[in-house]
Each structure stands twice: as structure tokens, then as C-alpha cells.
Scaffold this motif. Sequence first.
Motif, PDB file in Angstrom:
ATOM      1  N   THR A  25       0.843  -1.197   0.000  1.00 44.88           N
ATOM      2  CA  THR A  25       0.000   0.000   0.000  1.00 44.88           C
ATOM      3  C   THR A  25       0.878   1.247   0.000  1.00 44.88           C
ATOM      4  OG1 THR A  25      -0.096   0.033   2.421  1.00 44.88           O
ATOM      5  CG2 THR A  25      -1.854  -1.166   1.247  1.00 44.88           C
ATOM      6  N   GLU A  26       0.323   2.333  -0.492  1.00 44.09           N
ATOM      7  CA  GLU A  26       1.120   3.561  -0.610  1.00 44.09           C
ATOM      8  C   GLU A  26       1.542   4.096   0.754  1.00 44.09           C
ATOM      9  OE1 GLU A  26       0.763   8.080  -2.413  1.00 44.09           O
ATOM     10  OE2 GLU A  26      -0.093   6.402  -3.517  1.00 44.09           O
ATOM     11  N   LEU A  27       0.668   3.980   1.751  1.00 40.82           N
ATOM     12  CA  LEU A  27       0.992   4.516   3.066  1.00 40.82           C
ATOM     13  C   LEU A  27       2.247   3.864   3.652  1.00 40.82           C
ATOM     14  CD1 LEU A  27      -2.427   5.001   4.906  1.00 40.82           C
ATOM     15  CD2 LEU A  27      -0.681   6.744   4.464  1.00 40.82           C
ATOM     16  N   LEU A  28       2.307   2.531   3.593  1.00 36.65           N
ATOM     17  CA  LEU A  28       3.480   1.845   4.122  1.00 36.65           C
ATOM     18  C   LEU A  28       4.682   1.969   3.182  1.00 36.65           C
ATOM     19  CD1 LEU A  28       2.103  -1.407   5.804  1.00 36.65           C
ATOM     20  CD2 LEU A  28       2.747   0.757   6.836  1.00 36.65           C
ATOM     21  N   SER A  29       4.433   1.982   1.892  1.00 36.56           N
ATOM     22  CA  SER A  29       5.533   2.151   0.936  1.00 36.56           C
ATOM     23  C   SER A  29       6.226   3.491   1.151  1.00 36.56           C
ATOM     24  CB  SER A  29       5.000   2.068  -0.496  1.00 36.56           C
ATOM     25  OG  SER A  29       4.482   0.780  -0.758  1.00 36.56           O
ATOM     26  N   ILE A  30       5.446   4.516   1.447  1.00 35.39           N
ATOM     27  CA  ILE A  30       6.010   5.837   1.722  1.00 35.39           C
ATOM     28  C   ILE A  30       6.973   5.768   2.899  1.00 35.39           C
ATOM     29  CG2 ILE A  30       5.407   8.075   2.750  1.00 35.39           C
ATOM     30  CD1 ILE A  30       3.011   8.193   0.910  1.00 35.39           C
ATOM     31  N   GLU A  31       6.552   5.095   3.968  1.00 40.03           N
ATOM     32  CA  GLU A  31       7.390   5.022   5.159  1.00 40.03           C
ATOM     33  C   GLU A  31       8.642   4.194   4.918  1.00 40.03           C
ATOM     34  OE1 GLU A  31       6.852   6.942   7.499  1.00 40.03           O
ATOM     35  OE2 GLU A  31       4.851   7.555   6.909  1.00 40.03           O
ATOM     36  N   ILE A  32       8.524   3.142   4.119  1.00 43.91           N
ATOM     37  CA  ILE A  32       9.688   2.318   3.801  1.00 43.91           C
ATOM     38  C   ILE A  32      10.699   3.120   2.986  1.00 43.91           C
ATOM     39  CG2 ILE A  32      10.470   0.297   2.509  1.00 43.91           C
ATOM     40  CD1 ILE A  32       7.782  -1.026   3.269  1.00 43.91           C
ATOM     41  N   ILE A  33      10.217   3.820   1.974  1.00 40.92           N
ATOM     42  CA  ILE A  33      11.110   4.659   1.163  1.00 40.92           C
ATOM     43  C   ILE A  33      11.758   5.728   2.026  1.00 40.92           C
ATOM     44  CG2 ILE A  33      11.205   6.330  -0.727  1.00 40.92           C
ATOM     45  CD1 ILE A  33       8.940   4.751  -2.074  1.00 40.92           C
ATOM     46  N   ARG A  34      10.961   6.329   2.900  1.00 39.45           N
ATOM     47  CA  ARG A  34      11.470   7.384   3.769  1.00 39.45           C
ATOM     48  C   ARG A  34      12.588   6.881   4.691  1.00 39.45           C
ATOM     49  NH1 ARG A  34       8.260  11.664   5.897  1.00 39.45           N
ATOM     50  NH2 ARG A  34       6.370  10.441   5.519  1.00 39.45           N
ATOM     51  N   SER A  35      12.346   5.749   5.351  1.00 40.62           N
ATOM     52  CA  SER A  35      13.325   5.248   6.312  1.00 40.62           C
ATOM     53  C   SER A  35      14.575   4.707   5.626  1.00 40.62           C
ATOM     54  CB  SER A  35      12.694   4.169   7.195  1.00 40.62           C
ATOM     55  OG  SER A  35      12.180   3.118   6.411  1.00 40.62           O
ATOM     56  N   LEU A  36      14.410   3.991   4.512  1.00 44.63           N
ATOM     57  CA  LEU A  36      15.574   3.415   3.837  1.00 44.63           C
ATOM     58  C   LEU A  36      16.399   4.481   3.120  1.00 44.63           C
ATOM     59  CD1 LEU A  36      14.145   0.068   2.392  1.00 44.63           C
ATOM     60  CD2 LEU A  36      15.498   0.447   4.466  1.00 44.63           C
ATOM     61  N   SER A  37      15.748   5.455   2.502  1.00 47.44           N
ATOM     62  CA  SER A  37      16.491   6.542   1.846  1.00 47.44           C
ATOM     63  C   SER A  37      17.295   7.327   2.868  1.00 47.44           C
ATOM     64  CB  SER A  37      15.523   7.471   1.101  1.00 47.44           C
ATOM     65  OG  SER A  37      14.855   6.802   0.069  1.00 47.44           O
ATOM     66  N   GLY A  38      16.657   7.646   4.004  1.00 47.45           N
ATOM     67  CA  GLY A  38      17.375   8.365   5.051  1.00 47.45           C
ATOM     68  C   GLY A  38      18.533   7.557   5.602  1.00 47.45           C
ATOM     69  N   SER A  39      18.338   6.258   5.766  1.00 50.94           N
ATOM     70  CA  SER A  39      19.394   5.408   6.308  1.00 50.94           C
ATOM     71  C   SER A  39      20.565   5.275   5.337  1.00 50.94           C
ATOM     72  CB  SER A  39      18.836   4.023   6.639  1.00 50.94           C
ATOM     73  OG  SER A  39      17.832   4.108   7.623  1.00 50.94           O
ATOM     74  N   ILE A  40      20.265   5.145   4.045  1.00 51.87           N
ATOM     75  CA  ILE A  40      21.338   5.063   3.044  1.00 51.87           C
ATOM     76  C   ILE A  40      22.128   6.364   3.002  1.00 51.87           C
ATOM     77  CG2 ILE A  40      21.825   4.857   0.570  1.00 51.87           C
ATOM     78  CD1 ILE A  40      19.411   2.938   0.414  1.00 51.87           C
ATOM     79  N   GLY A  41      21.409   7.490   3.063  1.00 51.63           N
ATOM     80  CA  GLY A  41      22.092   8.783   3.119  1.00 51.63           C
ATOM     81  C   GLY A  41      22.987   8.878   4.337  1.00 51.63           C
TER      82      GLY A  41
END
Length: 353
Positions: free
Chosen positions: A320-336
Motif C-alpha cells: 500500500t502507498e501509506l506503508l511504501s512511503i514510510e519504507i522509502i522514507r526510512s531506507l532513503s534516510g538510512s542510506i544517506g
Amino acid sequence: MKIKILLISIALMLLVNSEYSMAVDSLQVTGEVMDVSIKKGDYVQEQLIKVKILEGKYKDKIVLVRHQILEYSLHNYELNTGDKVLISLSYDENNRLTPKLISVWRLEHLKNLSIIFLILLVIFGGLKGILSLTSLAISGFIIIKFIIPSILKGYDAITISVMGASVIIIVSFILISGFTKKSLAAIIGTTGGTFVAGLLSKIYSYRCHISGLADDDVMFLVTNIGLKINFKGLYMSAIIIGTIGVVMDVSMSVTSVIFEIKRKAPRAHFRELMGSGLKVGKDVMSTMVNTLILAYVGSFMPLLIIYITSDASFTYALNTELLSIEIIRSLSGSIGLILTIPLTCFVASIMAK
């Protein structure tokens, strides 16, 4: 604490006084609860409240307000004598003054908590604490006065957010550490990590076809205010702003270690400085990545519980978009965050040498 669409929340505060501000011919005032009587029904508990108005032309007037305590709603609380409330005053068709409860008045409690925070920051932080507070105030000013207005005018949200984040990073490090080689190395490392987080969020938001409209706050802006902006870009902008704090912490920690090693061992070579910085960075990274991801997971815990306890497949829930948003948010921030460490080590080792 979830940075749940930070820019949207600030835009909402700038565009409307409150969620009830669209009421026609109504006046909002604060009041103090003088007396409470309770009426219990089979399904709904109701409080009959005498409220003394504390401001405006009706100051000191006593009005009678009904408060229904509804479970699983914003009004699921009991009021007691001495509580402060926010009420709206309007006239009905018979020209009679009609009060209506809006919510509890929380600002006094929030003010007291803020005072405790400021006192402790000054006592234990000294000048550094004051500079940190100044940096925080400037960051808020940049977000409210530059980033939000620029996005509302139609400029690209990612570009504006990267520019705003870069200014926040530079100002914060210079205020706290002065314009030195150490602060410059931390600035470069933090900016690089933040840029990577923003770039990844942009790439995978487009690949996952994130619309940015799955959140209730966003839908409120669309349906009730009619705001027309790039909500996908606004969501990615929130990721960039939300990543700054953690990345700054890691970058400054690694930079400080490298410069301190060089001060204690002036003959240390670039490779030795780089290796020591990476070792420290690994320890910092392990805790910070945990902190970042757990903060995001904790922020949507209620939503996660709903999906887990429902009959829907967990993989479908993740899709779902709601959880996908949070996954992208947390993983992008962590990779950065992860990439900030070698970049900062490299720059700081060169500058220290």
C-alpha cells in the motif's frame, strides 16, 4: 517521532487558524471550566460545562457548553474544573449566543514544557546550548519563510528543499562550531548524505508511483482548502528535511574524532586518519540507523497493527502507498546516513592532514 509530512503540517498552520476556522460568523475564544456535571447514557457520556470566557468582548461571561465524550474520537477526554478550553461563539437563527466546544486549550502546558526545555538547555549546554537553540530557530524560519512559500508558488519541491537544507546545514555548523576546517568537513559530509537521501527518495517514489495523496493530512489540504501543488514533491521534500538532523550528528561526530586524533598524533597519515574515522563511524552508524528506522516504524505503529491484525496479506499491506512511503522514507534516510560516514571521513582526513 514521526516527521509526518512536515511541510504539509506547517503549511496547514499557515493557511488556516485551526480545523474549525472555516465556520461562518463565529468567534473563537478561550475559557476556564468553572463547574462540570455529568450525564451518562447507554452509549454516550455527556458533560454539561459552565465556562467562564477569558478574552474578547464577552470576557467574564459564563456560558453553558455540552461536551460528548466519544470513544475513538478527538473528544475522548473528560474535562475538570480549572481546565482551559477553546470554544466558538456564534448566533443562531433566533439571534441567541450559542457556544460550542472546540478542544482543550493546550498551549499553556506546551509553554511550560518549552520553558523546562530551554532552562535545561542553557544550564547543561551553556553557550553551545544557546547557539543550538538559535540554529533551531533559524532552521524553522527557513522552512516557514523560504521552503513552504516557494513550494506553494509552484517551484520544484526537491530543488527548493535541497537548497533550504544546505542553508540550514551551513548555518547550523557555523553557529555551533564556527567557520573552521572541522565544520567545513562536516558541512560537506552532511550535504552529501542529505543529497543522496533526496535523490533516492525521488527515484524510488517515481518508480513506485507514489502520488503523495495517501495521507489524511494531504487529503484535507486537497478537499477543504483546494491547494494545488506537487504533493509527490512535497513528500520527498519532507524526507530531505527529516534526514538533516541525524546526518548532521553523525558527520560532526566522525569529523571531531579525526581532528582530535590528528591533534594528539600530528604525524598520523591520511590512511590512518581515514581508518580510525571509519571505525568510529561504524559504531555510530549502527546505533543511528537503528534510531532512524525505529523512529519511523514507531510513528506508523498503529497503522502497522491494523494491517497485521486484519485478514489482509502482510505483503499486500507493505504494497500500500501509506506503508511504501514510510519504507522509502526510512531506507532513503538510512542510506544517506551510511554514505555520509565515508564521505565525511575522506574530506575530514584530507583537511586534517
